[in-house]
Design a protein around this motif. Structure first.
Motif, PDB file in Angstrom:
ATOM      1  N   ASP A 105       3.667   9.261 -32.218  1.00  0.00           N
ATOM      2  CA  ASP A 105       4.751  10.247 -32.054  1.00  0.00           C
ATOM      3  C   ASP A 105       4.312  11.691 -32.263  1.00  0.00           C
ATOM      4  O   ASP A 105       5.042  12.613 -31.910  1.00  0.00           O
ATOM      5  CB  ASP A 105       5.881   9.947 -33.052  1.00  0.00           C
ATOM      6  CG  ASP A 105       6.528   8.610 -32.793  1.00  0.00           C
ATOM      7  OD1 ASP A 105       6.483   8.167 -31.639  1.00  0.00           O
ATOM      8  OD2 ASP A 105       7.069   8.000 -33.736  1.00  0.00           O
ATOM      9  N   ASP A 107       2.217  13.837 -31.066  1.00  0.00           N
ATOM     10  CA  ASP A 107       2.031  14.774 -29.960  1.00  0.00           C
ATOM     11  C   ASP A 107       3.383  15.328 -29.518  1.00  0.00           C
ATOM     12  O   ASP A 107       3.609  16.539 -29.512  1.00  0.00           O
ATOM     13  CB  ASP A 107       1.333  14.038 -28.801  1.00  0.00           C
ATOM     14  CG  ASP A 107       0.966  14.953 -27.661  1.00  0.00           C
ATOM     15  OD1 ASP A 107       0.741  16.151 -27.910  1.00  0.00           O
ATOM     16  OD2 ASP A 107       0.892  14.485 -26.515  1.00  0.00           O
ATOM     17  N   GLN A 108       4.292  14.418 -29.154  1.00  0.00           N
ATOM     18  CA  GLN A 108       5.577  14.877 -28.633  1.00  0.00           C
ATOM     19  C   GLN A 108       6.386  15.604 -29.697  1.00  0.00           C
ATOM     20  O   GLN A 108       7.085  16.583 -29.405  1.00  0.00           O
ATOM     21  CB  GLN A 108       6.381  13.718 -28.055  1.00  0.00           C
ATOM     22  CG  GLN A 108       6.833  12.687 -29.034  1.00  0.00           C
ATOM     23  CD  GLN A 108       6.778  11.295 -28.440  1.00  0.00           C
ATOM     24  OE1 GLN A 108       5.808  10.934 -27.793  1.00  0.00           O
ATOM     25  NE2 GLN A 108       7.807  10.524 -28.625  1.00  0.00           N
ATOM     26  N   VAL A 111       4.877  19.147 -30.009  1.00  0.00           N
ATOM     27  CA  VAL A 111       5.213  19.950 -28.822  1.00  0.00           C
ATOM     28  C   VAL A 111       6.663  20.427 -28.942  1.00  0.00           C
ATOM     29  O   VAL A 111       6.979  21.603 -28.707  1.00  0.00           O
ATOM     30  CB  VAL A 111       4.999  19.139 -27.518  1.00  0.00           C
ATOM     31  CG1 VAL A 111       5.615  19.863 -26.328  1.00  0.00           C
ATOM     32  CG2 VAL A 111       3.511  18.914 -27.256  1.00  0.00           C
ATOM     33  N   LYS A 115       8.106  24.317 -29.369  1.00  0.00           N
ATOM     34  CA  LYS A 115       9.135  24.863 -28.480  1.00  0.00           C
ATOM     35  C   LYS A 115      10.340  25.360 -29.277  1.00  0.00           C
ATOM     36  O   LYS A 115      10.997  26.322 -28.907  1.00  0.00           O
ATOM     37  CB  LYS A 115       9.589  23.789 -27.481  1.00  0.00           C
ATOM     38  CG  LYS A 115       8.578  23.514 -26.391  1.00  0.00           C
ATOM     39  CD  LYS A 115       8.485  24.686 -25.446  1.00  0.00           C
ATOM     40  CE  LYS A 115       7.241  24.598 -24.590  1.00  0.00           C
ATOM     41  NZ  LYS A 115       7.052  25.786 -23.756  1.00  0.00           N
ATOM     42  N   ASP A 132      -2.749  19.175 -25.215  1.00  0.00           N
ATOM     43  CA  ASP A 132      -1.310  19.310 -24.997  1.00  0.00           C
ATOM     44  C   ASP A 132      -0.743  20.489 -25.798  1.00  0.00           C
ATOM     45  O   ASP A 132       0.001  21.313 -25.289  1.00  0.00           O
ATOM     46  CB  ASP A 132      -0.578  18.026 -25.434  1.00  0.00           C
ATOM     47  CG  ASP A 132      -0.872  16.851 -24.508  1.00  0.00           C
ATOM     48  OD1 ASP A 132      -1.428  17.098 -23.422  1.00  0.00           O
ATOM     49  OD2 ASP A 132      -0.541  15.704 -24.870  1.00  0.00           O
ATOM     50  N   ALA A 135      -1.891  23.859 -24.548  1.00  0.00           N
ATOM     51  CA  ALA A 135      -1.192  24.261 -23.322  1.00  0.00           C
ATOM     52  C   ALA A 135       0.157  24.905 -23.617  1.00  0.00           C
ATOM     53  O   ALA A 135       0.660  25.700 -22.823  1.00  0.00           O
ATOM     54  CB  ALA A 135      -1.005  23.061 -22.406  1.00  0.00           C
ATOM     55  N   THR A 136       0.763  24.565 -24.760  1.00  0.00           N
ATOM     56  CA  THR A 136       2.054  25.179 -25.105  1.00  0.00           C
ATOM     57  C   THR A 136       1.868  26.616 -25.577  1.00  0.00           C
ATOM     58  O   THR A 136       2.838  27.362 -25.700  1.00  0.00           O
ATOM     59  CB  THR A 136       2.756  24.410 -26.241  1.00  0.00           C
ATOM     60  OG1 THR A 136       1.968  24.530 -27.434  1.00  0.00           O
ATOM     61  CG2 THR A 136       2.959  22.941 -25.899  1.00  0.00           C
ATOM     62  N   GLU A 228      -1.832   7.265 -23.175  1.00  0.00           N
ATOM     63  CA  GLU A 228      -2.947   8.196 -22.951  1.00  0.00           C
ATOM     64  C   GLU A 228      -4.204   7.639 -23.594  1.00  0.00           C
ATOM     65  O   GLU A 228      -5.298   7.745 -23.046  1.00  0.00           O
ATOM     66  CB  GLU A 228      -2.618   9.570 -23.561  1.00  0.00           C
ATOM     67  CG  GLU A 228      -1.858  10.480 -22.616  1.00  0.00           C
ATOM     68  CD  GLU A 228      -1.908  11.945 -23.039  1.00  0.00           C
ATOM     69  OE1 GLU A 228      -0.877  12.594 -22.910  1.00  0.00           O
ATOM     70  OE2 GLU A 228      -2.967  12.420 -23.485  1.00  0.00           O
ATOM     71  N   GLY A 414      -5.288  17.423 -20.727  1.00  0.00           N
ATOM     72  CA  GLY A 414      -4.460  18.562 -20.353  1.00  0.00           C
ATOM     73  C   GLY A 414      -3.231  18.073 -19.617  1.00  0.00           C
ATOM     74  O   GLY A 414      -2.892  16.888 -19.646  1.00  0.00           O
ATOM     75  N   SER A 418      -1.834  14.123 -18.897  1.00  0.00           N
ATOM     76  CA  SER A 418      -0.554  13.603 -19.398  1.00  0.00           C
ATOM     77  C   SER A 418       0.339  13.141 -18.260  1.00  0.00           C
ATOM     78  O   SER A 418       1.102  12.190 -18.410  1.00  0.00           O
ATOM     79  CB  SER A 418       0.175  14.679 -20.206  1.00  0.00           C
ATOM     80  OG  SER A 418      -0.503  14.923 -21.391  1.00  0.00           O
TER      81      SER A 418
END
Lengths: 455, 303
Positions: A105, A107-108, A111, A115, A132, A135-136, A228, A414, A418
């Motif tokens: 969990d 990673d999400q 992210v 945000k 990941d 990239a944000t 992944e 990247g 994903s």
């Protein structure tokens, strides 16, 4: 009867409830409503104040929030707790607030936190997760903290794994590339020499002999789940066949090399050498009871197996050994499953956060009391000395340091990775379980991956 | 009569005043619903017309691109097909099993009624526990299901329960039926208790046999319970995420991927929020159709 100053509101009839005196619309009723409204507002504002003070406590200058999955896993949780306690005792002004989040969990969740503008100060990440988060745009570049002398103390290849788009956004914490673990006891029982297969063709020959002799033994532990991480594990195998599923925004899944890889995957599935759609962790329990011949895993599998079968180091080395992953083209590949440490841009305590990260990754105490014993991994130190060097002086660590770390390549982590991993893994699973011709499987994969990576 | 009118009007006015005041009491709940349900729905519809990805801070309006992509997306159609099969088979088998159990256990008396309580326990087990339990039972090698089938001589080689798309969907449905048959047992047991004794007595006097009694007397009384139970379970199964995710993560090769699994994968592992929202909107519309059917059925139900 003067309790809480309510005497003035007492009903003329002694003992009658106060509420009955408040006739609707009367002055008294309005007063009660006003008092009730005030009480509700006070409670709400009190609650809000409490929440906001709780929030600010997390961001005060002496608290470092540390999101990690090590604290969420049974094997490593006590080690991380001990590290935090030790660090706090060495730095009395600092409090480390550990936030355990499962590996699946984290990673999400991070992210989402980036945000939402409330990420932790420091986090533990791995492989594609770092890409990941990078990239944000939420990760703090570490170049101002990682001085050149500090950088020279780290294995250069490992340091490079944390460099994304020219920026150092992560530092290595534990070094753990994938290797082929082979069980010498199982190989001997099957009448084979206990030496690792250097090619996939050789592995299939060994597999045939082992499967014939011991049909219940899992010949090859290979993670083929639609995650992944499933693609991470299969990436170096693909590469060793000369195949790459995509490159940048271009799908390259329908090539002769990919078809060779898929044919190999079909063989290990159809001939019963690998149970399909199983996580890497699935193979560790049977590995501990000599029910696995070969498995693709990181150095940490040693600790897991020993925790399950309580084998001594000597007994473990007599049964298991690590080797580079076999190849089909002459070049061996591995991918890193290293755990990295990152800092977030929102952190108000960047200097303290860096000191904590650095201590975890490089201090002799953390390396010898956590990285090696709990993670079963290699420290990222370029020149280990003293106790650390002594702890690394064993056959498994030496194979990893000398042979496997130099073979590490970085998968195409990247946004494309994903987006495309599920379709690549669906293709791999299709090759394993269906009777669809391999060119057709590769063609379907190509179409799906094109849609994923083309933006 | 005329004299009574002003009195009645005053009462009505007071009641209206009270009612109006009472109506305002729903405002906090409505506000909460608007924030936690209304806003996300509206936002999801808006996002479904953008190329929003969590990777990039910038996103823009792309019109109906996500919806046109949906029509050509084989995984979406596969997921929709799996949703229908998973829901339809789970509800049909669960309902029949629950009905059979309720009829079989109807006459239990004394301490034997404890058996009914035992049969209800799967409904109380957390979904995630059920999922891992069945994953261990179906796993190959080492699962108890294959071992039992082999011992009984029903199969000669282990079945690929979780590793073949067809068998994986079957395994997930079996776990789901095990979990929800007790729900049907419960509602049918309650409905059977509502069959009037005089009707049963009259049928017995007419020497109705067991099957005639069930088919002609009891089943018509169970029709409404079956309808309500089935519709509730259809809605629940349409949204069933934890069972499938924990057992198969939607695999192998999208073999057990349902709409809710696909939305999760798109939104939280691929971070394609725009496209995930488009799938979510379609999913929402389907759920609204089923829900409105449920509400209409409830309204038209005879007292």
């Amino acid at each position: 009867m003067q309790i809480l100053g309510l005497r003035r509101k007492q009903h003329p009839v002694e003992g009658a409830p106060l509420r009955s005196a408040a006739r609707p619309g009367s002055c008294q009723a309005r007063r009660y409503r006003l008092v009730a409204t005030g009480a509700v507002l006070a409670l709400v504002s009190g609650g809000v104040a409490a929440c906001s003070s709780g929030g600010s406590a997390g961001g005060s200058k002496n608290v470092i929030t540390f999101a990690n999955w090590a604290a969420a896993e049974t094997n490593t949780a006590p080690g991380v707790a001990a590290m935090i306690k030790k660090y706090e005792s060495l730095h009395p002004g600092i409090t480390i607030k550990s936030e355990p989040i499962s590996f699946t969990d984290i990673d999400q969740q991070l992210v989402g936190e980036v945000k939402a503008g409330n990420p932790p100060d420091v986090a533990e990440l791995q492989g594609g997760y770092t890409y990941d988060l990078a990239a944000t745009g939420g990760l703090q570049p570490l170049s101002s903290f990682a001085t050149s002398s500090w950088q020279s103390s780290i294995i250069p290849r490992e340091l490079g794994l944390g460099k994304i788009s020219g920026q150092q956004v992560a530092i290595p914490w534990t070094v753990a590339p994938l290797a082929l673990w082979y069980n010498k006891t199982v190989m001997r029982k099957a009448g084979l020499k206990p030496t690792p297969p250097a090619t996939w063709a050789q592995l299939l020959t060994d597999a045939k002999a082992i499967h014939a002799k011991e049909p219940k033994v899992i010949v090859l532990g290979n993670d083929t789940t639609s995650r992944e991480y499933g693609l991470d594990v299969n990436w170096p195998i693909m590469r060793s066949f000369g195949a790459v599923a995509f490159s940048g925004t271009k799908a390259t899944a329908n090539t002769p090399a990919m078809q060779k890889y898929l044919t190999f995957i079909r063989t290990i599935g159809k001939d019963g050498y690998t149970p399909e759609n199983q996580k890497q962790g699935f193979f560790r329990q049977p590995a501990a009871s000599n029910q696995v011949a070969f498995t693709i895993d990181g150095p940490y599998v040693k600790g897991v197996v020993q925790s399950l079968n309580h084998a001594s180091n000597q007994a473990f080395y007599q049964t298991w050994a690590a080797a580079p992953l076999p190849t089909a083209t002459g070049t061996h590949y591995s991918i890193p499953t290293d755990h990295q440490l990152v800092m977030f841009k929102n952190s108000p305590n960047k200097k303290a956060a860096w000191e904590f990260m650095n201590w975890l990754a490089t201090s002799p105490y953390a390396v010898s009391h956590y990285t090696i014993p709990y993670e079963g991994s290699i420290p990222p130190l370029a020149h280990p000395s003293g106790t650390v060097a002594g702890l690394l002086n064993n056959p498994v660590s030496q194979v990893f340091v000398k042979q496997i770390v130099p073979e590490v390549v970085i998968p195409a982590w990247g946004a494309s990775y994903s987006a495309a991993y599920a379709d690549v893994m669906a293709g791999i699973q299709n090759a394993m379980i269906s009777s669809t011709p391999i060119p057709s499987v590769a063609s379907t994969m190509q179409t799906a991956v094109t849609g994923d990576v083309s933006g | 009569m005329q004299a009574a009118l002003p009195k009645a009007t005053g009462r009505v006015r007071r009641r209206r005043q009270r009612t109006r005041w009472f109506d305002w009491m729903t405002a906090p709940a409505l506000i909460v619903l608007a924030v936690v349900v209304g806003y996300p729905i509206v936002d999801a519809v808006l996002v479904s017309f953008t190329n929003y990805s969590l990777y990039t801070p910038l996103h823009h309006y792309v019109g109906g691109v996500n919806y046109s992509h949906l029509s050509n997306d084989p995984v979406f159609w596969k997921s929709l097909q799996n949703t229908v099969i998973f829901t339809g088979v789970s509800v049909a088998v669960g309902l029949l099993l629950g009905l059979g159990l309720a009829l079989a256990l109807e006459r239990l008396r004394g301490p034997w009624r404890f058996l009914r309580a035992i049969l209800l326990t799967p409904w109380a087990v957390p979904v995630i526990v059920t999922a891992f339990l069945f994953e261990f039972m179906f796993t190959n090698p080492g699962g108890i299901i294959n071992s039992l089938l082999e011992t009984a001589g029903l199969i000669h080689s282990p079945l690929p329960w979780l590793t073949s798309p067809t068998w994986a969907l079957t395994a997930v449905i079996i776990a789901n039926v095990w979990m929800q048959a007790p729900f049907f047992l419960l509602i049918f047991t309650a409905a059977l208790g509502g069959v009037p004794d005089e009707v049963i007595e009259a049928a017995r006097i007419d020497r109705a046999r067991t099957w005639s009694m069930i088919a002609l007397i009891k089943l018509p009384y169970l029709r409404n319970a079956a309808l309500v139970g089935a519709l509730l379970m259809i809605i629940q199964n349409f949204n069933n995420f934890p069972l499938i995710w924990a057992m198969t993560t939607g695999g192998p090769a999208y073999g057990t991927s349902t709409l809710v699994i696909y939305v999760y994968q798109l939104a939280f592992t691929s971070f394609k929020l725009g496209y995930a929202s488009a799938v979510g909107v379609v999913w929402l519309v389907l759920l609204m159709i089923i829900t409105s059917l449920f509400i209409r059925t409830l309204r038209s139900r005879p007292a």
